[in-house]
Design a protein around this motif. Structure first.
Motif, PDB file in Angstrom:
ATOM      1  N   GLY C  37       0.742  -0.834  -0.073  1.00 31.62           N
ATOM      2  CA  GLY C  37      -0.137   0.054   0.093  1.00 31.62           C
ATOM      3  C   GLY C  37       0.807   1.213  -0.036  1.00 31.62           C
ATOM      4  N   SER C  55      -5.119   8.652  -0.778  1.00 33.09           N
ATOM      5  CA  SER C  55      -7.237   7.805  -0.906  1.00 33.09           C
ATOM      6  C   SER C  55      -6.190   6.178  -0.872  1.00 33.09           C
ATOM      7  CB  SER C  55      -7.950   7.005  -1.507  1.00 33.09           C
ATOM      8  OG  SER C  55      -8.424   6.075  -1.395  1.00 33.09           O
ATOM      9  N   GLN C  56      -5.419   5.639  -1.360  1.00 40.70           N
ATOM     10  CA  GLN C  56      -4.692   4.766  -0.786  1.00 40.70           C
ATOM     11  C   GLN C  56      -4.000   4.428   0.246  1.00 40.70           C
ATOM     12  OE1 GLN C  56      -4.108   1.823  -2.950  1.00 40.70           O
ATOM     13  NE2 GLN C  56      -3.302   0.721  -1.632  1.00 40.70           N
ATOM     14  N   GLY C  60      -4.606   1.439   2.357  1.00 40.01           N
ATOM     15  CA  GLY C  60      -4.150   0.168   2.128  1.00 40.01           C
ATOM     16  C   GLY C  60      -3.297   0.561   2.919  1.00 40.01           C
TER      17      GLY C  60
ATOM     18  N   GLN D  37      -6.864  -6.299  -7.382  1.00 41.09           N
ATOM     19  CA  GLN D  37      -7.716  -5.090  -8.289  1.00 41.09           C
ATOM     20  C   GLN D  37      -6.288  -3.965  -8.229  1.00 41.09           C
ATOM     21  OE1 GLN D  37      -9.393  -4.517  -4.522  1.00 41.09           O
ATOM     22  NE2 GLN D  37     -11.772  -5.525  -5.395  1.00 41.09           N
ATOM     23  N   SER D  38      -4.604  -4.229  -7.361  1.00 42.32           N
ATOM     24  CA  SER D  38      -3.792  -2.766  -7.101  1.00 42.32           C
ATOM     25  C   SER D  38      -3.314  -2.585  -8.703  1.00 42.32           C
ATOM     26  CB  SER D  38      -3.162  -2.765  -6.183  1.00 42.32           C
ATOM     27  OG  SER D  38      -2.366  -4.457  -6.044  1.00 42.32           O
ATOM     28  N   TYR D  41      -5.458  -0.187 -10.712  1.00 46.18           N
ATOM     29  CA  TYR D  41      -5.351   1.086 -10.362  1.00 46.18           C
ATOM     30  C   TYR D  41      -3.906   1.423 -11.442  1.00 46.18           C
ATOM     31  CZ  TYR D  41      -7.293  -0.889  -5.377  1.00 46.18           C
ATOM     32  OH  TYR D  41      -8.337  -0.770  -5.172  1.00 46.18           O
ATOM     33  N   THR D  77      -9.779   6.402 -10.147  1.00 49.30           N
ATOM     34  CA  THR D  77      -9.253   4.767  -9.828  1.00 49.30           C
ATOM     35  C   THR D  77      -9.564   5.309  -8.287  1.00 49.30           C
ATOM     36  OG1 THR D  77      -7.329   5.735 -11.342  1.00 49.30           O
ATOM     37  CG2 THR D  77      -6.665   4.268  -9.486  1.00 49.30           C
ATOM     38  N   ILE D  81     -10.632   2.426  -5.769  1.00 48.17           N
ATOM     39  CA  ILE D  81     -10.204   1.583  -4.277  1.00 48.17           C
ATOM     40  C   ILE D  81     -10.135   1.974  -2.880  1.00 48.17           C
ATOM     41  CG2 ILE D  81      -8.311   3.096  -2.758  1.00 48.17           C
ATOM     42  CD1 ILE D  81      -6.687   4.232  -4.839  1.00 48.17           C
TER      43      ILE D  81
END
Lengths: 150, 245, 86, 115
Positions: C37, C55-56, C60, D37-38, D41, D77, D81
């Motif tokens: 992440g 957001s990640q 994450g 999923q990443s 992105y 994106t 997320i």
């Protein structure tokens, strides 16, 4: 050839490789320390990138990472405490070198940015990063020894 | 049987990889100049005095899509609440107080307000600097759980009445819908950003309804994440299964 | 110059994703996912997407690992009486 | 260099699918799904990138002063997320239910439980 982006590349490449090696091999205690190191390696790189791209708005990213990185490590320290407690994970040398590097990056950026609101924000990010890093490694070294109920 | 499955996986994976590589070779080069949608989105965002184009795309040009995404969020949290409720053959015992090292407790209790304020700052400046309702909501919700990390689950439960967060989740979803309907009442399209004046560029009140929709999404995401984590924490910490069963 | 940093972070993300998949134990995989992440957030910053990076980071680095670790703890605690019995 | 990001996205996707298919623990499978999923992105943002451009956020630069990256893919994106996180939470809740009802999280053992 932007010096800041070069410094960020070196920090990301070196720090990222060390973190990846640390988090995939070795005892669980060493892996959580590597996860803690991830925060203190990538956060200064984000600050350098913010300066390299000439976008003060990117400092919010480093601020959020400095806030949430140690929270992630505390989560692991709290919920992995039965794996960590037998040998206790203390890597003070690593913690202090990472904190030192972070402080050096923040000081260099403060000099480049000059006094003002941006420097205050940088200092806040630096303070959060170093305190979070030290506290998280303090927690790993046995902050949650007796936690059964959680 | 296992051997056959692995063979099937290998053949399928190789085929997929080959197709993906073939597709990558035909894609326009990385870092190309042609971004027709991007240029139009930036123009539309600047026309409506919204400094953060991504928030403008999310809450102004494609607000209807964000409505769909918010209902996915609401339905997923609803599903988790239903799945993780306490079953008949389970009892709930008091979470034992956990003693935490003094510096860690002080750090958690010190950083909690800072993280909450940062979350609110990220939501409030959603239409100006990077950030928005989603990110700010998740940060605020995660910050609340620093109390669990710094102290113990009992302390968190005392501070976090679950009913309030479930209602605030529903209220936020309704607020988003009401804002959409308001523009219908005002004679334009659903969720159209023609209700409020666009204000001066790069100020807190710029962007018409974007900051309001941002705040609604921020509140919804924050309470949804708190409810989600509450039920997962209940399962992990409190709910025990009857040993007899 | 900015291409070099993109290549470096892309290769780090690919290596971390492989590590996350190869790691079979869910608790250790949560650790690698947390590092993934953070690296993804760095990649999004390098690709000039700070909103997505924020957001990640928020999702994450703290939320997903916490969910996975709570799940592992619940299943590990559920399995314990049976293990003692075995 | 001009197709490396797409290849990395494809590689991460195929790796995630491999992990998902050969997983012996459902929580590990959910982790592999998050890896898949990443990959999306990375692909979405690589499509929207423009050389020497900056983010289309004009809080600290004047609009039009510098080339900007494509904001539409970034909005996609961002939604991806957040929805990905809630879908992961829902899947983990399902895994908890399976562990409670069948006593195991190994997909192979699950297949042998008939009725």
């Amino acid at each position: 050839m932007n010096g800041w982006i070069l410094a960020a590349t070196v920090a990301l490449g070196g720090g990222g490789a060390a973190v990846l090696w640390g988090v995939t091999t070795g005892p669980p205690a060493r892996r959580v320390i590597a996860q803690n190191l991830a925060t203190s390696a990538v956060c200064p790189a984000l600050l350098l990138l913010s300066q390299g791209y000439g976008r003060p708005a990117y400092v919010d990213l480093a601020l959020l990472l400095a806030l949430l990185g140690p929270v992630g490590t505390l989560v692991f320290a709290r919920l992995l405490c039965d794996d960590l407690s037998e040998e206790g994970a203390s890597a003070w040398a690593l913690t202090w070198t990472a904190a030192g590097l972070g402080a050096a990056a923040v000081v260099a950026l403060c000099v480049a940015v000059g006094p003002g609101r941006a420097m205050v924000k940088l200092l806040v990010v630096g303070a959060l990063l170093i305190s979070g890093n030290v506290i998280a490694s303090r927690a790993l070294a046995g902050g949650f020894r007796g936690v059964r109920g959680g | 049987m296992n051997r056959l499955r692995l063979w099937l996986l290998a053949v399928g994976g190789a085929g997929l990889a080959a197709l993906l590589v073939a597709a990558c070779l035909d894609l326009p080069g990385f870092g190309g100049r042609r971004h027709p949608y991007g240029d139009r989105a930036v123009q539309a965002s600047l026309a409506r005095h919204t400094a953060n184009t991504i928030s403008s795309v999310n809450f102004d040009q494609r607000a209807y899509d964000t409505l769909g995404e918010m209902s996915i969020l609401f339905a997923a949290v609803l599903g988790c609440v239903v799945l993780l409720r306490q079953a008949r053959d389970e009892h709930r015992d008091r979470p034992e107080p956990a003693e935490v090292a003094r510096p860690v407790r002080r750090y958690a209790l010190l950083v909690l307000p800072v993280a909450l304020v940062t979350g609110l700052y990220v939501v409030a400046h959603g239409q100006l600097s990077p950030g928005g309702g989603f990110q700010g909501g998740v940060v605020a919700a995660t910050a609340l759980h620093l109390l669990y990390l710094g102290a113990d689950y009992g302390a968190l439960e005392r501070v976090r009445p679950l009913g309030v967060y479930e209602t605030s989740d529903a209220v936020a979803v309704c607020a988003y819908l009401v804002l959409g309907l308001a523009s219908v009442l005002a004679g334009t399209a659903f969720l159209a950003n023609t209700l409020l004046p666009y204000g001066t560029f790069n100020t807190l009140s710029s962007g018409g309804t974007v900051p309001l929709l941002n705040a609604a999404i921020g509140m919804e995401v924050a309470s949804a994440v708190v409810v989600l984590l509450a039920h997962f924490l209940d399962q992990a910490v409190e709910i025990e299964e009857e040993q007899g069963s | 110059m900015s291409d070099a940093v993109i290549v470096v972070v892309l290769l780090l993300v690919a290596a971390c994703a492989t590590a996350a998949v190869v790691q079979r134990d869910p608790a250790r995989q949560a650790l690698v996912l947390s590092v993934l992440g953070v690296l993804l957030a760095a990649l999004f910053t390098v690709l000039q997407a700070p909103d997505v990076g924020l957001s990640q980071l928020a999702v994450g680095s703290a939320l997903t690992p916490l969910l996975i670790m709570l799940c592992v703890r619940k299943i590990r605690r559920r399995g314990r009486p049976k293990e003692d019995a075995r | 260099m001009h197709i490396l990001p797409y290849l990395v996205a494809a590689y991460v996707f195929v790796t995630g699918c491999y992990g998902l298919a050969t997983s012996r623990n459902l929580i590990h499978a959910v982790g592999c799904l998050a890896v898949c999923q990443s990959a999306t992105y990375v692909l979405l943002l690589a499509v929207g990138y423009r050389d020497g451009a900056t983010a289309p956020v004009f809080s600290d630069i004047a609009p039009g002063s510098r080339p900007v990256v494509d904001p539409v893919v970034q909005a996609l994106t961002l939604t991806d997320i957040v929805v990905g996180a809630t879908v992961t939470a829902l899947l983990l809740a399902l895994v908890l239910q399976i562990a409670k009802r069948h006593g195991t999280v190994d997909p192979d053992e699950l297949r042998e439980l008939r009725g």
